[in-house]
Design an enzyme around this catalytic site. Structure first.
Site, PDB file in Angstrom:
ATOM      1  N   ASP A  52       0.836  -1.193   0.000  1.00 32.33           N
ATOM      2  CA  ASP A  52       0.000   0.000   0.000  1.00 32.33           C
ATOM      3  C   ASP A  52       0.879   1.255   0.000  1.00 32.33           C
ATOM      4  O   ASP A  52       0.610   2.216  -0.726  1.00 32.33           O
ATOM      5  CB  ASP A  52      -0.896  -0.032   1.249  1.00 32.33           C
ATOM      6  N   GLU A 124      -2.124  -5.362  -3.682  1.00 31.14           N
ATOM      7  CA  GLU A 124      -1.157  -4.588  -2.902  1.00 31.14           C
ATOM      8  C   GLU A 124      -0.092  -5.497  -2.282  1.00 31.14           C
ATOM      9  O   GLU A 124       1.095  -5.141  -2.246  1.00 31.14           O
ATOM     10  CB  GLU A 124      -1.872  -3.784  -1.813  1.00 31.14           C
TER      11      GLU A 124
END
Lengths: 228, 228
Positions: A52, A124
């Site tokens: 992320d 992610e």
């Protein structure tokens, strides 16, 4: 067996890992880890945490450099439309990520492989794994190919229906409609197929877990044609 | 004049910029840009946008590697306590960032140079400038020296009063108190000085823009002594 699958996924994304276990780790959903009573740090959430942040930096740098005259508010808005669950889930589908995930039986049976939240998180985690194994530059390239290369379209996605309507109004001519042409699967795992039509002519076709999402996909496909 | 100040700031942070204009840019608060009717992209907010993402990645990587056995939830919590306004403002004060900022007259007169929000944002903008001019590794080193080297203490900061109370209770002995020993400045720009005392003995001294913040600083200073 699992090794083979990981090898296939490496081929899919065009990256050969020094440590394929990292990639394998990125594909372990928490439901699977829980079912097998694995330690909490064995699921893919730590890698998602890292990925992320990588995604945020790469996207921010890209936007900073691409939109030199835009104030911060605009950059933040653009980033939010790129780094969000539905866009990342779309990127995940492009690399068939769902089929490589390890899920619990329950998640698998209720359509977990197609769920936006699970796909987006795993995407992610894969970015986190690439970053750790190959470095930031490789992660940047991956993000560029799979997310940023198509940035204008990706940002368009959520407003696809609105944009399409505007273009078509501008042209005059036949009215735009969305027609549900297929509905399959059991109740908890329905898939809808919708066509965007101009009069009788099909100009885009999309599928989704809801009618709205299928319409969005159909509009988006139509838009891509218009942009060519 | 301004050039000299930028040179001094480069010395302060131990980094020599290829393009000092970038550093200069990081020090332009929006109030100053507005007052001078500069274009919006000339204030430091775009660099802050970028620096925020750099900070997030560097901190996340550090936490991921340092706390190998902690689940994602714990990492997220730790990151939130590091990358937050008061902690970043504290880091900004360590490099006297306030004195290098360009602010509007209004902001300056109402204590803008000491305001946590302005300092924290400018600290991120400086990180953004370092990243662009010197690369990620230089930015990582800067963040390591100014934020992460003291991570345990920094995380402690917010709970300083609680921790200190616990230690002192454990030891038995004299009771802990916080005594306001100084209060200076005009109403809109007050500075409080508080001493943490064990009986009559001063064990820490801190200043702040509110009594609570001065007490926190005093407790934190006392804790640092205890940890030695």
């Amino acid at each position: 067996m699992r090794r083979k699958k990981i090898d296939k996924f490496q081929e899919e994304i065009g990256i050969s890992f020094k440590n394929p276990d990292l990639l394998s780790h990125a594909l372990i959903h928490s439901s699977y880890a829980n079912e097998r009573k694995m330690a909490k740090e064995r699921n893919n959430e730590r890698l998602e945490f890292l990925g992320d942040a990588v995604l945020e930096l790469v996207t921010s740098t890209y936007l900073y450099q691409t939109y030199e005259k835009e104030p911060e508010g605009k950059l933040t808005k653009l980033r939010a439309s790129l780094v969000c669950e539905p866009t990342l889930a779309m990127c995940a589908r492009d690399i068939s990520l769902g089929s490589y995930l390890l899920l619990s039986k329950g998640e698998d049976m209720t359509g977990g492989r197609e769920r936006d939240s699970i796909l987006s998180d795993a995407f992610e985690a894969v970015i986190g794994a690439i970053y750790l194994d190959q470095g930031l530059e490789a992660a940047r390239q991956f993000i560029e190919v799979h997310l940023l290369k198509d940035v204008e379209n990706k940002v368009l996605f959520f407003d696809a229906k609105t944009y399409l309507q505007e273009i078509i109004q501008g042209e005059g001519g036949e009215p735009l409609s969305y027609v549900l042409v297929k509905e399959e699967g059991p109740d908890h795992q329905k898939e809808f197929t919708v066509e965007a039509r101009l009069g009788d002519k099909v100009i885009g076709r999309g599928t989704g877990r809801s009618k709205k999402s299928a319409q969005q996909h159909a509009a988006y496909e139509a838009l891509k044609q218009y942009k060519k």
